[in-house]
Design a protein around this motif. Sequence first.
Motif, short mmCIF file in Angstrom:
data_model
loop_
_atom_site.label_atom_id
_atom_site.label_comp_id
_atom_site.label_asym_id
_atom_site.label_seq_id
_atom_site.Cartn_x
_atom_site.Cartn_y
_atom_site.Cartn_z
N TYR A 138 -8.48 -11.94 1.96
CA TYR A 138 -7.44 -12.95 1.70
C TYR A 138 -6.26 -12.35 0.93
O TYR A 138 -5.21 -12.98 0.82
N CYS A 139 -6.43 -11.12 0.38
CA CYS A 139 -5.36 -10.47 -0.39
C CYS A 139 -4.44 -9.61 0.47
O CYS A 139 -3.60 -8.88 -0.07
N LEU A 140 -4.58 -9.68 1.78
CA LEU A 140 -3.74 -8.86 2.66
C LEU A 140 -2.25 -8.92 2.31
O LEU A 140 -1.60 -7.87 2.21
N PRO A 141 -1.65 -10.11 2.08
CA PRO A 141 -0.22 -10.13 1.77
C PRO A 141 0.13 -9.30 0.53
O PRO A 141 1.12 -8.57 0.52
N GLU A 142 -0.73 -9.37 -0.48
CA GLU A 142 -0.49 -8.61 -1.71
C GLU A 142 -0.53 -7.10 -1.43
O GLU A 142 0.34 -6.35 -1.87
N TYR A 143 -1.52 -6.66 -0.67
CA TYR A 143 -1.65 -5.22 -0.39
C TYR A 143 -0.47 -4.72 0.44
O TYR A 143 0.05 -3.63 0.21
N LEU A 147 2.27 -1.91 -0.59
CA LEU A 147 2.47 -0.74 0.28
C LEU A 147 3.95 -0.57 0.61
O LEU A 147 4.51 0.53 0.49
N LEU A 148 4.59 -1.67 0.97
CA LEU A 148 6.01 -1.61 1.35
C LEU A 148 6.90 -1.35 0.12
O LEU A 148 7.90 -0.66 0.19
N ASP A 149 6.48 -1.91 -1.00
CA ASP A 149 7.28 -1.83 -2.23
C ASP A 149 7.22 -0.43 -2.84
O ASP A 149 8.23 0.13 -3.27
#
Length: 467
Positions: A138-143, A147-149
Amino acid sequence: MHKDVVIIPRSDLETQKDYALQVRAMPNRPHTYHIVTFGCQMNAHDSENLAGMMEDMGMTAALTREEADLVLFNTCCIRAGAERKALGNIIWLKEIKKDRPDMLVGICGCMMQQEGMAAKVLKDYPFVDFAFGTGNMYCLPEYLHRLLDTGTRQIRVALEESTLVEGLPVVRSDAAKAYINIMYGCNNFCSYCIVPYVRGRERSRAARDILAEAESLQAEGIREIMLLGQNVNSYGSDTGDMSFPQLLRALEDAGIPRIRFMTSHPKDLSDELIVEIARNKALCPHLHLPVQSGSNRILKEMNRRYTVEHYLEKVQKLRAAKPDIGLTTDIITAFPGETEEEFGETMALLETVRFDSAFTFIFSPREGTRAAGLPGHIDEVTASRRIGRLIRLQESITEDILKSLVGQTLDVLVEGVSRRSSRQLTGKCGRSISVNFRGDASLIGRIVPVTITDTGSNTLRGTIEGE
Ligand code: SAH
Ligand code: SF4
Ligand code: F3S
């Protein structure tokens, strides 16, 4: 609720939704995604949630992995073969990444949850940009945001896999059928099985959440739901909420025409459930009841906690209660120490029960499970000879059963057009057997009566009125 289970508060999900919105606004974000799913219905449904999160982040689905900006592999590790297949695919992507260095590659699912896997990905698969396990998907958006940041790889496998999350976004892959997870994890520790180690402890969703999901699916026009759990029969035993038969009764009232469920552990198939199977009008006349072996000694070694006699008694009760029920099963052969005689007992069981179909597997040792350390390894030649004999026997039984259905009129949920012609439709009858027949594509998603005229291998052929 078991003390190891962690219920994820709604506020954590809100935080993830915020991350998704932030990713949406990032100039360097991927625009398209492709998810490759291995394994069982659990993983297939997880992929529907992962797709939901991707779309929350502003991405759309790419038809092929080659053209996607982001590729995610949702892996399985139930047998060595499943793991090899996933790893082979991931390594193949390394080549594609040479031409498309901006492509993002991720791995998740059961394989990631195995001990040592995160370290292996970090060290041996430098082209993998992000990875997570079953408990923290469920933490995919955070990861992805991190990664992008920061441009640093996010290999994040939480030790805690027994999480319970409500309210994840979802993109369903079928307009007429839907999966509903009613519980997660498994406490049974069958001696050969990796699932309890990678999916965590058994935990049931609250009945009100399941019923609300079913009601909204019904409103969307879903015709069939498949309730998922490693052992649905013990639904509710951790929460003291409804029992599984009570849940089935409540779901019938939700008004979805067809309900299926899997998987049922034979040891927990209660009389109460058999009564409900016979009574419930929405339940399809099909039960997947994995027996694994026809030898009591092997069943004991497998820690299945039933005997052949118990199993046969349940089959007999089921058939007495619901005569048109079709049974299917899973069999493992070449379990350590399986003698010719014990193998013969499994063959005999197939003849006695006469399943509609059987999934047959050669035992595959899984590190960390008890059976992996057992003596009595069966050589490959013997193992493939045994599985070959099981498959041939089952094929002849299936053929007889299919023939016995000729002349009957069965309700078929139309799933799509067959590959050969747009006038050739395909769907499933209540017993979960594929049925092909001529008809108009406008029937897709509807339940229609089909009169069976002929059989193919593993399929039925039939006609509908007016065609
Ligand atoms: N929870 C379900 C099924 C889980 S896995 C159940 O209990 O029935 C699906 C099937 O894979 C199992 O039923 C079993 O037949 C097979 N399987 C699991 N672990 C295996 C292993 N180590 N080697 C070979 N087959 C295995
Ligand atoms: Fe594995 Fe047994 Fe649990 Fe099924 S019931 S998932 S076979 S441990
Ligand atoms: Fe495979 Fe995980 Fe399912 S190991 S069979 S995907 S629960």
